[in-house]
Design a protein around this motif. Structure first.
Motif, PDB file in Angstrom:
ATOM      1  N   GLY A 281      32.559  40.187  61.185  1.00 17.39           N
ATOM      2  CA  GLY A 281      31.556  40.782  60.319  1.00 17.39           C
ATOM      3  C   GLY A 281      31.980  40.999  58.882  1.00 17.39           C
ATOM      4  O   GLY A 281      31.184  41.472  58.072  1.00 17.39           O
ATOM      5  N   THR A 282      33.228  40.649  58.524  1.00 14.30           N
ATOM      6  CA  THR A 282      33.726  40.855  57.166  1.00 14.30           C
ATOM      7  C   THR A 282      34.146  39.528  56.551  1.00 14.30           C
ATOM      8  O   THR A 282      34.903  38.775  57.168  1.00 14.30           O
ATOM      9  N   ALA A 283      33.651  39.244  55.368  1.00 18.54           N
ATOM     10  CA  ALA A 283      34.041  38.012  54.673  1.00 18.54           C
ATOM     11  C   ALA A 283      35.475  38.160  54.178  1.00 18.54           C
ATOM     12  O   ALA A 283      35.840  39.168  53.568  1.00 18.54           O
ATOM     13  N   PHE A 284      36.274  37.136  54.440  1.00 16.34           N
ATOM     14  CA  PHE A 284      37.662  37.154  53.970  1.00 16.34           C
ATOM     15  C   PHE A 284      38.137  35.739  53.710  1.00 16.34           C
ATOM     16  O   PHE A 284      37.751  34.797  54.405  1.00 16.34           O
ATOM     17  N   GLY A 285      38.974  35.609  52.701  1.00 13.68           N
ATOM     18  CA  GLY A 285      39.554  34.342  52.326  1.00 13.68           C
ATOM     19  C   GLY A 285      39.909  34.366  50.852  1.00 13.68           C
ATOM     20  O   GLY A 285      39.780  35.409  50.180  1.00 13.68           O
ATOM     21  N   PRO A 286      40.363  33.262  50.297  1.00 16.10           N
ATOM     22  CA  PRO A 286      40.785  33.239  48.883  1.00 16.10           C
ATOM     23  C   PRO A 286      39.699  33.694  47.914  1.00 16.10           C
ATOM     24  O   PRO A 286      39.993  34.398  46.933  1.00 16.10           O
ATOM     25  N   ASP A 287      38.453  33.287  48.145  1.00 16.18           N
ATOM     26  CA  ASP A 287      37.375  33.681  47.235  1.00 16.18           C
ATOM     27  C   ASP A 287      37.099  35.179  47.302  1.00 16.18           C
ATOM     28  O   ASP A 287      36.864  35.834  46.279  1.00 16.18           O
ATOM     29  N   SER A 288      37.118  35.734  48.501  1.00 13.67           N
ATOM     30  CA  SER A 288      36.898  37.182  48.645  1.00 13.67           C
ATOM     31  C   SER A 288      37.994  37.973  47.948  1.00 13.67           C
ATOM     32  O   SER A 288      37.730  39.016  47.347  1.00 13.67           O
ATOM     33  N   VAL A 289      39.234  37.477  48.015  1.00 17.15           N
ATOM     34  CA  VAL A 289      40.337  38.174  47.341  1.00 17.15           C
ATOM     35  C   VAL A 289      40.141  38.137  45.828  1.00 17.15           C
ATOM     36  O   VAL A 289      40.376  39.135  45.131  1.00 17.15           O
ATOM     37  N   ARG A 290      39.676  37.005  45.296  1.00 18.18           N
ATOM     38  CA  ARG A 290      39.407  36.929  43.848  1.00 18.18           C
ATOM     39  C   ARG A 290      38.352  37.965  43.444  1.00 18.18           C
ATOM     40  O   ARG A 290      38.479  38.624  42.401  1.00 18.18           O
ATOM     41  N   ILE A 291      37.322  38.080  44.243  1.00 19.69           N
ATOM     42  CA  ILE A 291      36.279  39.061  43.935  1.00 19.69           C
ATOM     43  C   ILE A 291      36.863  40.472  43.938  1.00 19.69           C
ATOM     44  O   ILE A 291      36.520  41.297  43.073  1.00 19.69           O
ATOM     45  N   HIS A 292      37.749  40.747  44.864  1.00 22.38           N
ATOM     46  CA  HIS A 292      38.358  42.079  44.903  1.00 22.38           C
ATOM     47  C   HIS A 292      39.338  42.295  43.754  1.00 22.38           C
ATOM     48  O   HIS A 292      39.553  43.436  43.331  1.00 22.38           O
ATOM     49  N   GLN A 293      39.922  41.234  43.231  1.00 22.19           N
ATOM     50  CA  GLN A 293      40.736  41.367  42.020  1.00 22.19           C
ATOM     51  C   GLN A 293      39.888  41.906  40.876  1.00 22.19           C
ATOM     52  O   GLN A 293      40.337  42.769  40.102  1.00 22.19           O
ATOM     53  N   VAL A 294      38.687  41.382  40.757  1.00 24.95           N
ATOM     54  CA  VAL A 294      37.772  41.861  39.719  1.00 24.95           C
ATOM     55  C   VAL A 294      37.409  43.316  39.964  1.00 24.95           C
ATOM     56  O   VAL A 294      37.424  44.148  39.045  1.00 24.95           O
ATOM     57  N   SER A 295      37.100  43.654  41.198  1.00 23.39           N
ATOM     58  CA  SER A 295      36.728  45.028  41.533  1.00 23.39           C
ATOM     59  C   SER A 295      37.843  45.999  41.218  1.00 23.39           C
ATOM     60  O   SER A 295      37.611  47.085  40.659  1.00 23.39           O
ATOM     61  N   VAL A 296      39.068  45.623  41.575  1.00 16.36           N
ATOM     62  CA  VAL A 296      40.211  46.501  41.318  1.00 16.36           C
ATOM     63  C   VAL A 296      40.425  46.679  39.821  1.00 16.36           C
ATOM     64  O   VAL A 296      40.670  47.792  39.343  1.00 16.36           O
ATOM     65  N   ALA A 297      40.333  45.599  39.070  1.00 15.57           N
ATOM     66  CA  ALA A 297      40.528  45.690  37.623  1.00 15.57           C
ATOM     67  C   ALA A 297      39.511  46.622  36.989  1.00 15.57           C
ATOM     68  O   ALA A 297      39.840  47.435  36.108  1.00 15.57           O
ATOM     69  N   VAL A 298      38.265  46.544  37.438  1.00 15.59           N
ATOM     70  CA  VAL A 298      37.225  47.423  36.900  1.00 15.59           C
ATOM     71  C   VAL A 298      37.489  48.866  37.312  1.00 15.59           C
ATOM     72  O   VAL A 298      37.302  49.800  36.517  1.00 15.59           O
ATOM     73  N   SER A 299      37.930  49.081  38.536  1.00 14.93           N
ATOM     74  CA  SER A 299      38.215  50.442  38.997  1.00 14.93           C
ATOM     75  C   SER A 299      39.368  51.067  38.227  1.00 14.93           C
ATOM     76  O   SER A 299      39.334  52.250  37.888  1.00 14.93           O
ATOM     77  N   LEU A 300      40.396  50.270  37.923  1.00 12.94           N
ATOM     78  CA  LEU A 300      41.538  50.792  37.171  1.00 12.94           C
ATOM     79  C   LEU A 300      41.156  51.067  35.721  1.00 12.94           C
ATOM     80  O   LEU A 300      41.743  51.931  35.074  1.00 12.94           O
ATOM     81  N   SER A 301      40.177  50.317  35.199  1.00 16.89           N
ATOM     82  CA  SER A 301      39.644  50.463  33.839  1.00 16.89           C
ATOM     83  C   SER A 301      40.748  50.308  32.784  1.00 16.89           C
ATOM     84  O   SER A 301      41.834  49.816  33.059  1.00 16.89           O
ATOM     85  N   GLY A 302      40.463  50.757  31.580  1.00 20.02           N
ATOM     86  CA  GLY A 302      41.441  50.662  30.496  1.00 20.02           C
ATOM     87  C   GLY A 302      41.847  49.224  30.223  1.00 20.02           C
ATOM     88  O   GLY A 302      41.017  48.311  30.191  1.00 20.02           O
ATOM     89  N   ASP A 303      43.149  49.026  30.039  1.00 17.40           N
ATOM     90  CA  ASP A 303      43.668  47.697  29.717  1.00 17.40           C
ATOM     91  C   ASP A 303      43.490  46.706  30.862  1.00 17.40           C
ATOM     92  O   ASP A 303      43.562  45.490  30.650  1.00 17.40           O
TER      93      ASP A 303
END
Length: 395
Positions: A281-303
């Motif tokens: 029931g959960t999407a996972f793979g290289p593309d999903s990890v890239r999307i989470h890279q974006v999410s993490v960067a936005v969550s960390l904010s700043g630089d």
């Protein structure tokens, strides 16, 4: 069901039939939707209204969310929220369901599979409308099952509860979402499948986000990672990798850059060992990890926000990914673009998110916040931006 006044619905149906789905005739649409050909013709000409059931059937035949066809988008929004009490009632008697019909296990399996597609496609109105009866039937089946079928029925209950939870959480019913997650944990224990338990731990993180209890959420995910099966198969790699993805996001919300980076690296390593797909029931793979890279960067904010733009410089999520995940990517990207002085690009990203998954986009709090900010930044608001802000109820 009440009929929806045309208001352009017929024109939109004709558009999707002839442009988005080329070579689909009115007769083919009528056959696929189980609607009379004359009815389709009158609807497209604007000579008659459309009932909720007919609109849903036509939308299913066209492969689009009914919200895209509906003129009164506010009504669709209210319809989803108005259906939440029925979901609540359906789970209240999870341990003592009433008597009633129960389909064969194979039929229940197909029904849950359809619900999974609704969840991955962010079709929350459909979930809220059709899940209560299915949940009730599944609990009947579980409590009356023979031993050989009970474990699979528990698995089906977990999947169905998760579909209901997706709608409840996205519509802001966090108390109902928490109840559904507890029932997922109950059913997962009965299923006796460690990978299913890991998938429930992934979903459980939702309870920590609204409370901003990020440290507790990260602690729970680390415990789940420690107890997850060793990554010796694709499914096991995906289960553990999804937990690392989730841990990276919640570490980002906690502004713990080191932990977020470590979990992302672990997720990336595991993703390299599997093909992108939906596991338990959960999407996972290289593309999903890239999307989470974006999410993490936005969550960390700043630089860190620039990192989100770096990821997306020459890459966009493929259409094979679930609609909810793709729309989430563009919502996150819009925020990164807005924060880095790219308001026009941010608005374009929000429009892409709406096109992919309108219900998911409309109910996302960041969309309302960012649409409001875009209106303030543009002192002479464009008609398109104003229309978008009104659509998502931005202030």
């Amino acid at each position: 069901m009440p009929a929806i006044s045309d208001g352009g619905v017929g024109r939109r149906i004709a558009y999707y039939r002839s442009v988005v789905r080329p070579k689909m005739t009115q007769q083919e649409l009528a056959n696929a939707a189980c609607v009379a050909l004359g009815t389709i013709r009158k609807i497209e000409r604007g000579e008659r209204g459309v009932s909720d059931d007919t609109l849903q059937a036509v939308a299913d035949a066209l492969g689009v969310d009914p919200v895209r066809l509906r003129h009164d988008r506010g009504a669709a929004h209210s319809q989803a929220r108005d259906g939440l009490p029925a979901l609540s009632a359906a789970i209240a008697a999870y341990d003592c369901p009433d008597d009633g019909p129960v389909r064969l296990l194979a039929e229940l399996r197909d029904a849950v599979g359809a619900a999974l597609k609704w969840r991955l496609g962010a079709q929350y109105t459909r979930i809220v409308r059709d899940l209560p009866d299915l949940l009730t039937e599944l609990t009947r089946a579980y409590h009356t099952a023979i031993d050989g079928e009970r474990a699979e029925l528990a698995q089906l209950l977990v999947s169905a509860y998760r579909c209901a939870d997706a709608a409840a959480y996205k519509l802001g019913a966090h108390d109902l979402s928490a109840r559904l997650i507890e029932l997922m944990r109950w059913a997962a224990a009965a299923a006796e499948d460690p990978l299913l338990t890991a998938s429930v731990a992934y979903v459980r993180t939702e309870t920590f986000f609204p409370a901003r209890a990020y440290a507790a959420g990260l602690r729970a995910l680390r415990q789940a990672i420690d107890t997850a099966p060793a990554p010796t198969t694709a499914a096991r790699c995906a289960a553990r990798g999804a937990l690392h993805m989730r841990a990276a996001v919640i570490a980002g919300r906690a502004k713990d850059a080191d932990a977020a980076t470590a979990h992302l690296n672990d997720a990336k390593h595991l993703a390299e060992q599997v093909r992108e797909g939906v596991y338990y029931g959960t999407a996972f793979g290289p593309d999903s990890v890239r999307i989470h890279q974006v999410s993490v960067a936005v969550s960390l904010s700043g630089d860190h926000v620039r990192n989100a733009l770096d990821v997306t410089h020459e890459w966009k999520p493929p259409t094979s990914l679930p609609a909810e995940r793709r729309s989430g990517f563009y919502i996150e990207l819009a925020r990164a673009q807005l924060w880095t002085g790219m308001p026009d690009s941010a608005f374009e990203s929000l429009k892409v998110a709406r096109k992919i998954a309108p219900q998911h986009t409309r109910d996302h709090p960041w969309v309302r916040e960012d649409a409001s900010k875009l209106r303030r930044l543009r002192r002479a608001s464009s008609e398109t931006l104003t229309s978008f802000a009104e659509w998502c109820a931005a202030t």
